[in-house]
Design a protein around this motif. Structure first.
Motif, PDB file in Angstrom:
ATOM      1  N   PHE A 195      -1.339  76.894 -13.555  1.00  0.00           N
ATOM      2  CA  PHE A 195      -1.046  77.130 -12.144  1.00  0.00           C
ATOM      3  C   PHE A 195       0.379  76.721 -11.733  1.00  0.00           C
ATOM      4  CE2 PHE A 195      -5.616  76.110 -12.512  1.00  0.00           C
ATOM      5  CZ  PHE A 195      -6.125  77.351 -12.175  1.00  0.00           C
ATOM      6  N   GLY A 196       1.178  76.292 -12.681  1.00  0.00           N
ATOM      7  CA  GLY A 196       2.539  75.875 -12.372  1.00  0.00           C
ATOM      8  C   GLY A 196       3.559  76.982 -12.578  1.00  0.00           C
ATOM      9  N   PRO A 197       4.830  76.634 -12.479  1.00  0.00           N
ATOM     10  CA  PRO A 197       5.900  77.634 -12.606  1.00  0.00           C
ATOM     11  C   PRO A 197       5.935  78.318 -13.969  1.00  0.00           C
ATOM     12  CG  PRO A 197       6.726  75.598 -11.620  1.00  0.00           C
ATOM     13  CD  PRO A 197       5.342  75.304 -12.092  1.00  0.00           C
ATOM     14  N   PHE A 198       5.485  77.632 -15.024  1.00  0.00           N
ATOM     15  CA  PHE A 198       5.540  78.225 -16.369  1.00  0.00           C
ATOM     16  C   PHE A 198       4.806  79.557 -16.422  1.00  0.00           C
ATOM     17  CE2 PHE A 198       2.933  78.785 -20.227  1.00  0.00           C
ATOM     18  CZ  PHE A 198       3.936  79.123 -21.123  1.00  0.00           C
ATOM     19  N   ARG A 199       3.581  79.597 -15.913  1.00  0.00           N
ATOM     20  CA  ARG A 199       2.783  80.826 -15.979  1.00  0.00           C
ATOM     21  C   ARG A 199       3.426  81.945 -15.178  1.00  0.00           C
ATOM     22  NH1 ARG A 199      -1.740  81.745 -12.486  1.00  0.00           N
ATOM     23  NH2 ARG A 199      -2.719  83.720 -12.966  1.00  0.00           N
ATOM     24  N   GLU A 230      11.057  68.596  -7.919  1.00  0.00           N
ATOM     25  CA  GLU A 230      12.020  69.174  -6.977  1.00  0.00           C
ATOM     26  C   GLU A 230      11.682  70.617  -6.622  1.00  0.00           C
ATOM     27  OE1 GLU A 230      15.762  68.740  -8.885  1.00  0.00           O
ATOM     28  OE2 GLU A 230      15.937  66.578  -8.486  1.00  0.00           O
ATOM     29  N   SER A 231      11.200  71.371  -7.599  1.00  0.00           N
ATOM     30  CA  SER A 231      10.990  72.808  -7.387  1.00  0.00           C
ATOM     31  C   SER A 231       9.562  73.193  -7.049  1.00  0.00           C
ATOM     32  CB  SER A 231      11.423  73.571  -8.652  1.00  0.00           C
ATOM     33  OG  SER A 231      10.605  73.206  -9.765  1.00  0.00           O
ATOM     34  N   PHE A 232       8.602  72.262  -7.280  1.00  0.00           N
ATOM     35  CA  PHE A 232       7.205  72.683  -7.155  1.00  0.00           C
ATOM     36  C   PHE A 232       6.308  71.632  -6.507  1.00  0.00           C
ATOM     37  CE2 PHE A 232       2.979  73.419  -9.307  1.00  0.00           C
ATOM     38  CZ  PHE A 232       2.663  74.593  -8.628  1.00  0.00           C
ATOM     39  N   LEU A 233       6.296  70.427  -7.045  1.00  0.00           N
ATOM     40  CA  LEU A 233       5.350  69.410  -6.571  1.00  0.00           C
ATOM     41  C   LEU A 233       5.868  68.598  -5.389  1.00  0.00           C
ATOM     42  CD1 LEU A 233       4.097  68.004 -10.014  1.00  0.00           C
ATOM     43  CD2 LEU A 233       2.877  69.557  -8.489  1.00  0.00           C
ATOM     44  N   LEU A 270      -3.468  69.643  -7.232  1.00  0.00           N
ATOM     45  CA  LEU A 270      -3.394  70.108  -8.617  1.00  0.00           C
ATOM     46  C   LEU A 270      -3.671  69.009  -9.639  1.00  0.00           C
ATOM     47  CD1 LEU A 270      -2.678  72.819 -10.006  1.00  0.00           C
ATOM     48  CD2 LEU A 270      -0.330  71.994 -10.220  1.00  0.00           C
ATOM     49  N   LEU A 271      -3.284  67.779  -9.333  1.00  0.00           N
ATOM     50  CA  LEU A 271      -3.217  66.733 -10.360  1.00  0.00           C
ATOM     51  C   LEU A 271      -4.175  65.566 -10.144  1.00  0.00           C
ATOM     52  CD1 LEU A 271       0.680  66.528 -10.676  1.00  0.00           C
ATOM     53  CD2 LEU A 271      -0.886  68.013 -11.939  1.00  0.00           C
ATOM     54  N   GLN A 274      12.816  67.302 -17.089  1.00  0.00           N
ATOM     55  CA  GLN A 274      11.928  68.420 -16.762  1.00  0.00           C
ATOM     56  C   GLN A 274      10.897  68.005 -15.712  1.00  0.00           C
ATOM     57  OE1 GLN A 274      12.059  71.501 -17.457  1.00  0.00           O
ATOM     58  NE2 GLN A 274      13.399  71.703 -19.225  1.00  0.00           N
ATOM     59  N   VAL A 275      10.468  66.748 -15.763  1.00  0.00           N
ATOM     60  CA  VAL A 275       9.544  66.241 -14.744  1.00  0.00           C
ATOM     61  C   VAL A 275      10.250  66.179 -13.397  1.00  0.00           C
ATOM     62  CG1 VAL A 275       8.252  64.209 -13.979  1.00  0.00           C
ATOM     63  CG2 VAL A 275       8.056  64.993 -16.341  1.00  0.00           C
ATOM     64  N   HIS A 276      11.497  65.712 -13.398  1.00  0.00           N
ATOM     65  CA  HIS A 276      12.291  65.703 -12.157  1.00  0.00           C
ATOM     66  C   HIS A 276      12.372  67.108 -11.571  1.00  0.00           C
ATOM     67  CE1 HIS A 276      13.914  61.802 -11.137  1.00  0.00           C
ATOM     68  NE2 HIS A 276      14.165  61.535 -12.411  1.00  0.00           N
ATOM     69  N   HIS A 277      12.668  68.068 -12.414  1.00  0.00           N
ATOM     70  CA  HIS A 277      12.809  69.449 -11.944  1.00  0.00           C
ATOM     71  C   HIS A 277      11.479  69.980 -11.410  1.00  0.00           C
ATOM     72  CE1 HIS A 277      14.344  73.525 -11.680  1.00  0.00           C
ATOM     73  NE2 HIS A 277      13.318  73.952 -12.380  1.00  0.00           N
TER      74      HIS A 277
END
Length: 601
Positions: free
Chosen positions: A211-215, A418-421, A432-433, A412-415
């Motif tokens: 459900f995150g940006p990867f998909r 910043e961009s999603f969570l 989600l978590l 990558q966790v920072h990003h």
């Protein structure tokens, strides 16, 4: 059990010499003696925590974990869905034992190369999920500590005349170990409010993959087949919990992965140890690798907590809480408090035997298996006395060799935040978590499983929870209680009776694109309003709802309740009989060695 040779090793692993859960014992006498559960009931109906220690010691394979590796190979061979695999930290220091390497050999590169040789499209690191877990759990710990301190100082944070709900209790219990969660839900549901609501790294990684940006960016919205390689057998049922279902498609143990590699003739020992994980869910820090060893979750959380609070950095190694011994370990962090670490569920039960822990600690880490995940029920079988210590040294070496050793340093966790969570404990993060808990066999558990079926629009699964003719489900829209105060007036209730009516109703509900594809996003799911208690529900549209559920008619309900109570009583009796063996209380030798047979008499 046709292979069983009645050696009794599984009983030792489950009994006082091991986990002290005591759900397996010998029945009958002499040549007829055989390992059974109480009254030979199904294992799922006992106090079994799914730790798998019985499977780890069985010398003939009479007891094994539920195999999922054949299904994984089938999906890989069909090639119809993108395939993603994540690997736990404890697996990389143990998988080599299956192919002739010494325990603790760091085989991360060989492992990633082997998984690509099997055909996985993306090879990710569960340690990424561990770093995210620390960002959430350390913030949760800080909030609990701060709020309790405010209460002590007479500050409730609500302003004059404002009523504020009390904070969740201290100490905070870590929630990464599903065997520990199983124990609390089955045997100590009174302690569920202590559990952190953060999901385990496996489940966080699965949720972010699906459900995150990867998909969205990498898979164009396709539903990937997600596999996790774990040292733990309890991870299999964790993936099936309400709220987790569908986030992980298959969980295989370290031993199962070895079988897969052999079946496809992948020469693991000959592979170069130079493979790397894929981005963006493959970066991790040294702190994340510690999750595989007892004390690692606590050490990782404290590294980030002191940074968040602006306190002096901790030493790189908190040796006071490291190690594979089952002794209770403690350390004190100035301006945070004293924390405890324990491994092996028997040691955890001993810690909880009195109430001293309630005021002594601000946080307690429990791993149900000896030594932590590196001693999990799905790890390679071994008779070496130093195997756990060597595996732990391998994980400590990974941590010590990393340039970034604190979870907040993961770029990558920072990003991702910043961009999603947005930030830890944000609404999106909770959606989600984070998760909720329920006493096993309770109506709250039934409600959670029912809501999971409704969110999937699976009418058959929802209806199967009820009696065919007399089971009923009543929905009250509004009128739920929050912090003891009733909210909006309840609307006209909807009452459905019998499986057929319930199934038709669920199937008739409108379906989103995700539900039509079999992947319901968290924002379209119901959630239990409180993480550990109550029956109030928050609907996807934000409405508060209250449900009444009558699963079976009274005559059957009373019978089932009596059976359940009898099973719990016998399980408790077994534990007491086994614990009394050292106390010399007049129990004869046959009762000490065969408590289940005695209970059956």
């Amino acid at each position: 059990m046709d292979k069983c040779i009645e050696c009794g090793l599984c009983i030792d692993a489950c009994g006082p010499q091991g986990q002290n859960i005591n759900v397996i014992g010998f029945a009958e006498r002499g040549s007829n003696m055989i390992p059974v559960t109480v009254f030979d009931i199904e294992l799922k109906d006992t106090n079994c925590i799914s730790c798998g220690q019985c499977t780890a010691v069985c010398p003939v394979g009479a007891l094994i974990e539920k195999p999922d590796w054949h299904e994984v190979l089938r999906v890989l061979e069909e090639g119809e869905r993108p395939t993603v695999v994540q690997v736990a930290p404890a697996t990389r220091v143990a998988i080599g034992e299956e192919f002739g390497f010494e325990p603790g050999t760091i085989s991360t590169g060989r492992l990633t190369n082997a998984l690509r040789a099997l055909g996985f499209d993306y090879v990710f690191d569960t340690n990424f999920g561990a770093d995210v877990t620390i960002m959430e759990e350390s913030k949760e710990l800080i909030e609990r500590v701060v709020r309790h301190q405010q209460l002590k100082e007479g500050k409730d944070g609500g302003g004059e005349g404002a009523a504020v709900a009390p904070p969740p209790p201290l100490p905070l219990f870590t929630s990464c170990c599903p065997g520990w969660v199983n124990y609390l839900e089955k045997s100590r549901p009174d302690l569920l409010p202590h559990l952190s609501t953060t999901k385990s790294p496996q489940q966080m990684h699965g949720a972010l993959t699906k459900f995150g940006p990867f998909r969205t960016r990498e898979l164009a919205g396709a539903n990937p087949f997600v596999v996790s390689v774990m040292p733990c057998t309890a991870k299999k049922d964790e993936a099936l919990r309400p709220g987790n279902e569908g986030h992980i498609d298959a969980v295989i143990t370290t031993r199962e992965l070895a079988r897969m590699l052999r079946s496809r003739q992948v020469q693991f020992a000959s592979l170069p140890n130079d493979g790397v994980f894929d981005d963006p869910l493959g970066e991790s820090t040294g702190a994340a690798s510690l999750f595989g060893a007892s004390g690692g979750v606590m050490e990782a959380a404290l590294r980030t907590a002191v940074h968040t609070l602006g306190l002096p950095e901790l030493p790189d190694e908190l040796k006071g809480i490291r190690g594979t011994s089952s002794a209770i370990k403690e350390t004190h962090v100035e301006n945070v408090g004293t924390v405890a670490v324990v491994n092996g569920i028997a040691a955890a039960v001993e810690l909880l035997r009195d109430d001293a822990w309630r005021d002594k600690y601000v946080a307690v880490e429990v791993m149900a298996c000896p030594g932590g995940c590196l001693g999990g029920g799905g790890e390679p079988k071994t008779n070496r006395a130093d195997a756990l210590e060597r595996r732990a040294k391998g994980l400590y070496a990974i941590d010590g060799g990393m340039k970034k050793r604190r979870s907040y340093e993961n770029e990558q966790v920072h990003h991702l935040y910043e961009s999603f969570l947005q930030n830890p404990l944000s609404h999106k993060s909770h959606e989600l978590l984070h998760t909720s808990y329920y006493p096993r066999g309770s109506k709250r558990e039934l409600l959670a499983r029912f809501l999971s079926a409704v969110d999937a629009r699976d009418g058959k699964k929802a209806a199967e929870l009820f009696d065919p003719e007399h089971g009923s489900w009543t929905i009250h829209v509004g009128g739920a209680e929050t912090d003891g105060e009733a909210k909006a007036d309840a609307g006209e209730p909807i009452r459905l009776v019998g499986r057929e009516m319930i199934s038709r109703f669920v199937e008739s509900l409108p379906r989103s694109e995700g539900q039509r594809s079999g992947l319901t996003p968290p924002e379209e799911c119901h959630s239990l309003l409180h993480p550990a208690t109550g029956m109030d529900v928050s609907a996807p549209n934000g409405e508060l709802r209250r449900f009444e559920m009558d699963v079976v008619p009274a005559r059957r309900r009373d019978s089932d309740a009596a059976t359940y109570a009898t099973n719990k009583l016998i399980s408790s009796l077994n534990s007491r009989l086994l614990r009394s063996a050292e106390d010399g209380d007049g129990i004869d030798d046959s009762q000490r060695t065969n408590p289940i047979a005695v209970a059956a008499q």
